[in-house]
Design an enzyme around this catalytic site. Structure first.
Site, mmCIF file in Angstrom:
data_model
loop_
_atom_site.group_PDB
_atom_site.id
_atom_site.type_symbol
_atom_site.label_atom_id
_atom_site.label_comp_id
_atom_site.label_asym_id
_atom_site.label_seq_id
_atom_site.Cartn_x
_atom_site.Cartn_y
_atom_site.Cartn_z
ATOM 1 N N ASN A 10 0.866 -1.175 0.000
ATOM 2 C CA ASN A 10 0.000 0.000 0.000
ATOM 3 C C ASN A 10 0.906 1.229 0.000
ATOM 4 O O ASN A 10 1.485 1.564 1.021
ATOM 5 C CB ASN A 10 -0.891 -0.024 1.251
ATOM 6 C CG ASN A 10 -1.704 1.248 1.398
ATOM 7 O OD1 ASN A 10 -1.792 2.060 0.475
ATOM 8 N ND2 ASN A 10 -2.304 1.439 2.570
ATOM 9 N N LYS A 12 0.101 4.300 -0.372
ATOM 10 C CA LYS A 12 -0.522 5.528 0.143
ATOM 11 C C LYS A 12 -0.265 6.688 -0.831
ATOM 12 O O LYS A 12 -0.286 6.487 -2.032
ATOM 13 C CB LYS A 12 0.003 5.819 1.550
ATOM 14 C CG LYS A 12 -0.089 4.559 2.431
ATOM 15 C CD LYS A 12 0.080 4.799 3.881
ATOM 16 C CE LYS A 12 -0.111 3.480 4.614
ATOM 17 N NZ LYS A 12 -0.083 3.595 6.039
ATOM 18 N N HIS A 96 -9.514 1.433 4.369
ATOM 19 C CA HIS A 96 -8.267 1.602 5.128
ATOM 20 C C HIS A 96 -8.506 2.561 6.298
ATOM 21 O O HIS A 96 -9.288 3.509 6.173
ATOM 22 C CB HIS A 96 -7.170 2.145 4.202
ATOM 23 C CG HIS A 96 -5.836 2.130 4.867
ATOM 24 N ND1 HIS A 96 -5.428 3.131 5.712
ATOM 25 C CD2 HIS A 96 -4.841 1.218 4.844
ATOM 26 C CE1 HIS A 96 -4.215 2.828 6.174
ATOM 27 N NE2 HIS A 96 -3.843 1.669 5.671
ATOM 28 N N GLU A 98 -6.908 4.969 7.405
ATOM 29 C CA GLU A 98 -6.681 6.388 7.096
ATOM 30 C C GLU A 98 -7.880 6.988 6.382
ATOM 31 O O GLU A 98 -8.198 8.160 6.568
ATOM 32 C CB GLU A 98 -5.389 6.534 6.274
ATOM 33 C CG GLU A 98 -4.163 6.338 7.153
ATOM 34 C CD GLU A 98 -2.952 5.784 6.436
ATOM 35 O OE1 GLU A 98 -2.930 5.781 5.192
ATOM 36 O OE2 GLU A 98 -2.028 5.333 7.134
ATOM 37 N N GLU A 160 -5.513 -4.585 10.488
ATOM 38 C CA GLU A 160 -4.488 -3.568 10.711
ATOM 39 C C GLU A 160 -4.811 -2.801 11.986
ATOM 40 O O GLU A 160 -5.583 -1.832 11.954
ATOM 41 C CB GLU A 160 -4.446 -2.590 9.537
ATOM 42 C CG GLU A 160 -4.109 -3.236 8.216
ATOM 43 C CD GLU A 160 -3.520 -2.231 7.233
ATOM 44 O OE1 GLU A 160 -2.404 -2.461 6.776
ATOM 45 O OE2 GLU A 160 -4.176 -1.215 6.964
ATOM 46 N N GLY A 166 2.144 2.655 10.576
ATOM 47 C CA GLY A 166 3.116 3.735 10.409
ATOM 48 C C GLY A 166 3.823 4.146 11.691
ATOM 49 O O GLY A 166 4.490 5.180 11.729
ATOM 50 N N SER A 206 3.198 -1.781 10.236
ATOM 51 C CA SER A 206 4.639 -1.822 10.468
ATOM 52 C C SER A 206 5.279 -3.181 10.169
ATOM 53 O O SER A 206 6.171 -3.623 10.881
ATOM 54 C CB SER A 206 4.968 -1.365 11.893
ATOM 55 O OG SER A 206 4.518 -0.039 12.100
ATOM 56 N N GLY A 227 2.853 -0.984 4.227
ATOM 57 C CA GLY A 227 2.879 0.432 3.859
ATOM 58 C C GLY A 227 4.302 0.900 3.629
ATOM 59 O O GLY A 227 4.929 0.603 2.612
ATOM 60 N N GLY A 228 4.850 1.599 4.603
ATOM 61 C CA GLY A 228 6.161 2.248 4.491
ATOM 62 C C GLY A 228 7.256 1.359 3.894
ATOM 63 O O GLY A 228 8.012 1.807 3.025
HETATM 64 P P1 PGA Z 1 2.690 0.601 7.543
HETATM 65 O O1 PGA Z 1 1.263 0.779 6.869
HETATM 66 O O2 PGA Z 1 3.268 -0.692 7.040
HETATM 67 O O3 PGA Z 1 3.483 1.792 7.108
HETATM 68 O O4 PGA Z 1 2.477 0.561 9.025
HETATM 69 C C1 PGA Z 1 0.421 -0.319 6.683
HETATM 70 C C2 PGA Z 1 -0.887 0.139 6.103
HETATM 71 O O5 PGA Z 1 -1.371 1.219 6.477
HETATM 72 O O6 PGA Z 1 -1.473 -0.555 5.239
#
Ligand code: PGA
Length: 242
Positions: A10, A12, A96, A98, A160, A166, A206, A227-228
């Site tokens: 992802n 973002k 998601h 967010e 999640e 994040g 994470s 994500g990251g």
């Molecule tokens: P993250 O994000 O791996 O940066 O924690 C995961 C996500 O929001 O899908």
């Protein structure tokens, strides 16, 4: 039962089309012979065409991060299921945290989007992950509302926990497993036990090269939403190969 795990990225709101092409030129050779897991990358809308072009004929699929539930209409700024299908997307992330937190997306909207994605033949990755078990159950119950087991075929759920997204803090494999059991229980209520047993439930929050193996070794965890750590080709390839 062993299911093929799904490792999804992802991105973002990161990367433009040029950076997207650059990513795949480095990433694809790193995972070219990887067949154990299914790999999907979900970039921003504006990068989807570049991603589909770059991944053509490869073992990597492309997904969107959201969709609108209507087929078309006067919805400024929105993207429909047929637009995603037409350009070659196969997956779509829905609900998601967010989107729920910053864009007011409700459980009912998540349900509408899930139904739209399933109807179109896209593979929806529905995100849930509140702190308390009650809310987690409610998110599942309402996301799955009026979706028949026959139609839910491609459904994927991502657990999640909001505090892990994040933040660098990861749920322990045990904690994630316990939550996955709760989600699978809700899926069993909605779709029957047989469906729930086959349902892929991903862990997200994470996920990094250092913790991917421990998480993916859990029987209850059927993949990851990253994500990251998915923005860098080497880091994401290491996660894919956990
Ligand atoms: P993250 O994000 O791996 O940066 O924690 C995961 C996500 O929001 O899908």
């Amino acid at each position: 039962m062993t299911k093929k795990k799904l490792i999804a990225a992802n991105w973002k709101m990161y990367k433009n089309p040029a950076q997207t092409r650059e990513f795949f030129r480095e990433f694809l050779p790193l995972v070219a012979d990887h067949t154990r897991d299914e790999i999907v990358v979900c970039p921003p809308y504006i990068d989807l065409c570049a991603a589909v072009e770059e991944t053509k004929g490869s073992n990597v699929g492309v997904g969107a991060q959201d969709l609108h539930w209507e087929k078309e209409g006067a919805y400024t700024g929105e993207i429909s299921r047929s637009m995603l299908l037409d350009i070659g997307c196969t997956h779509v992330i829905i609900g998601h945290s967010e989107r729920r937190q910053y864009f007011g997306e409700t459980d009912d909207v998540v349900n509408l989007k899930l139904k739209a994605a399933l109807e179109a033949g896209l593979t929806p990755i529905v995100c849930v992950g509140e702190v308390t078990e009650d809310v987690l159950r409610r998110q599942c119950l309402r996301a799955f509302h009026a979706v028949s087991s026959k139609k839910a075929g491609r459904l994927v759920v991502a657990y999640e926990p909001v505090w892990a997204i994040g933040t660098g803090k990861t749920a322990t494999p045990q904690l994630a497993s316990d939550a996955h059991i709760v989600i699978r229980g809700e899926a069993a209520k909605a779709f029957g036990q047989e469906f729930a047993d086959k349902l892929r439930i991903l862990y997200g929050g994470s996920v990094k090269p250092e913790n991917a193996k421990a998480l993916m070794s859990e029987e209850e965890i059927d993949g990851a939403l990253v994500g990251g750590a998915s923005l860098d080709p080497k880091s994401f390839a290491t996660i894919v190969k956990y």
